[in-house]
Design a protein around this motif. Sequence first.
Motif, mmCIF file in Angstrom:
data_model
loop_
_atom_site.group_PDB
_atom_site.id
_atom_site.type_symbol
_atom_site.label_atom_id
_atom_site.label_comp_id
_atom_site.label_asym_id
_atom_site.label_seq_id
_atom_site.Cartn_x
_atom_site.Cartn_y
_atom_site.Cartn_z
ATOM 1 N N HIS B 230 0.822 -1.193 0.000
ATOM 2 C CA HIS B 230 0.000 0.000 0.000
ATOM 3 C C HIS B 230 0.867 1.259 0.000
ATOM 4 O O HIS B 230 0.546 2.243 -0.647
ATOM 5 C CB HIS B 230 -0.939 0.009 1.206
ATOM 6 C CG HIS B 230 -1.967 -1.064 1.141
ATOM 7 N ND1 HIS B 230 -3.310 -0.823 1.258
ATOM 8 C CD2 HIS B 230 -1.859 -2.391 0.931
ATOM 9 C CE1 HIS B 230 -3.976 -1.971 1.139
ATOM 10 N NE2 HIS B 230 -3.100 -2.931 0.956
ATOM 11 N N VAL B 248 -4.505 7.183 2.023
ATOM 12 C CA VAL B 248 -4.334 5.725 1.897
ATOM 13 C C VAL B 248 -4.182 5.053 3.256
ATOM 14 O O VAL B 248 -4.853 4.061 3.545
ATOM 15 C CB VAL B 248 -3.113 5.392 1.003
ATOM 16 C CG1 VAL B 248 -2.986 3.894 0.831
ATOM 17 C CG2 VAL B 248 -3.243 6.098 -0.335
ATOM 18 N N GLN B 252 -7.155 3.219 6.767
ATOM 19 C CA GLN B 252 -7.047 1.793 7.107
ATOM 20 C C GLN B 252 -6.840 1.577 8.608
ATOM 21 O O GLN B 252 -6.780 0.444 9.063
ATOM 22 C CB GLN B 252 -5.886 1.167 6.342
ATOM 23 C CG GLN B 252 -6.103 1.195 4.850
ATOM 24 C CD GLN B 252 -5.066 0.383 4.138
ATOM 25 O OE1 GLN B 252 -4.898 -0.796 4.431
ATOM 26 N NE2 GLN B 252 -4.360 0.996 3.214
#
Lengths: 293, 336
Positions: B230, B248, B252
Amino acid sequence: MSGPDQGSTLSRVGLYVVLVGLVLFYLLPLEAGIVTSFKTTGAYGSTQPFLPAFDGLTLEKWTGAFDELSGGLFNSVIMAVPATAMSALIGSMAAYGLTNVDWRGQVGIYTLFIAGIFVPYQAVLVPLKRFWSQWVPLDVWLEPLWLLPGLTSDHGGLFALMITHVAYGIPICTLLFRSYYKAVSDEMVEAARLDGASIRRIYRRIILPLSVPMFAVALIYQFTQIWNDLLFALILIGGSGDAAVVTQELVGVGQAQEATDFPLQMAAAFVTALPTLLVYIFFGEQFAKGVTA
Amino acid sequence: MDAIRSWLRRRRSNDGSERELRTDGGVTGAPEREEGLIARYRRSDAVRSAPFWLPAFLLVGLFVYGAIFWNILISLTDYSGLGDPQYGSFDLENYGRLFSETGSYSFTNAFVNTVILLIAFTLICLAFGLVVAILVDRDIRYENTFRTIYLLPMSLSFVVTAKMWLWMFSSDGGLVNVLLGVVGIGPIDFIRNPDPNVQLAAVTFALIWQFSGYAMVVYLAGLRAIPDEHFEAARVDGASLVRMYWRVIIPQLRTATVSASVVLMVFALKAFDFLRALYGSSTPSVGTDILATKMVRVAFDNNQVAYGSAIAVVLFVMAFSIVTPYLYSEYRRGAL
């Protein structure tokens, strides 16, 4: 490496500057407190708080603090050590009983346990106080049984405090052990079962030996919690008396003096903190596992 | 291996006829004559494992849930600490009293302080912890040392940290005021300030010192769980560092954020020890009560036990309105 790329040398230097700045943020209060605890009252007024006083370096405040807190230290030890061991053992047994057996309802009971971690102690103080003083007045019941020299009937309150800490430690201990036991190979337990091993035998021969690392985590976490508590002690033991634990005594240190004796207060704070600080320094990894469980 | 195979066969047949399937000829079930409902019940796992979970169940049931229930009953009486509570007549008088109080000693004021402390403390701890975790995650040397130092204050007792910050904030040689003096800001008495907001801010600051390391380790574990790809993908896309984290990586970290904030909020609700050590049992001169301290003073220092129990019920409801959704989502996730 899990983070992004290393970046330029300049940004690396900046990174370390920030990290060291954070070290100062977390450590400077401790450093200044320790330094202050070695000063005389006179040197305290004439030196910077985070610099030592080279002419007036003294252990006087530490011995003074130790004298004031020694009764509390003794009580905290005889209360916290058995309470820590009992809550870890009972939690481990409960986790086993709620994991490696197949029965519906175990998730329900387990959820009830986990919710118990989050109960604010205020919600149980009044009933606990009544329970231990009116219903089960251990200080009265245990009076004839105290054989240890120096213990008075006041110490019944200490016993009540111990049992209460065990009860409130069980939920978190069960959580720690259960997540661990879920990972223990089912096949191994099933195989032992089919070879005719009883539930108790499986626990003793397979689960308990496997649990040693988790016992370290649970014992360290529980010891820290129990040693550091003030609220339960305040309610179950009361204001003062022979049974006061160390956190209770620490609250009162230095309050009798007319001017606040900060060096004495700092020394007393570190005498109180020493056991958990040592535990943290030697078992930091397990401590981190416990708090983040 | 035999045992495992026979176990698998037993699972497949699923009618409890395991004894027929045993390959080693042993007998594990109860003797033949003990059939019937009671016998089957006695053999069931719940009962056989009872010696293991029952002691814990009794202790938690009695001291946690029994006590909560009893506390609710007492909050409906007018028990004042003399004699025994009268369970004959229940009313909601104590709850009415909660909202009829006015001024800086009132329940409402303590409630507002609790919510402010809760939100300010939790948000700042999370933000601070996240930033520190991102810095520590950047492949640094001596990572263990840094992490250990950042988490260190959490091993201390609230009473110890209260003593330390009482001194840190004091205008008589305390470190904070000495440092402020360097930049020309005169000594401020934070702990006994006439402005309750200054007092609350000082308390929040000290609590952040103690617990931000906790948010850091939770976030660090969350960051470590994110696959390297990622980071890689974001870099290939040419995203800037800030953008990469914001778009990003941070999204998460939801699970870490939720569990850390639940725990931090519960810490904040429990901040009693800290304030008690700072202010003692006397009523604060300005309205700096939180519910945790008000409850203890009302019930144990002023002997208005039933009224204190009502405050405790409010505190309990607050804690569980935070925890219940969290536990439910954990349950749905299969984490329980």
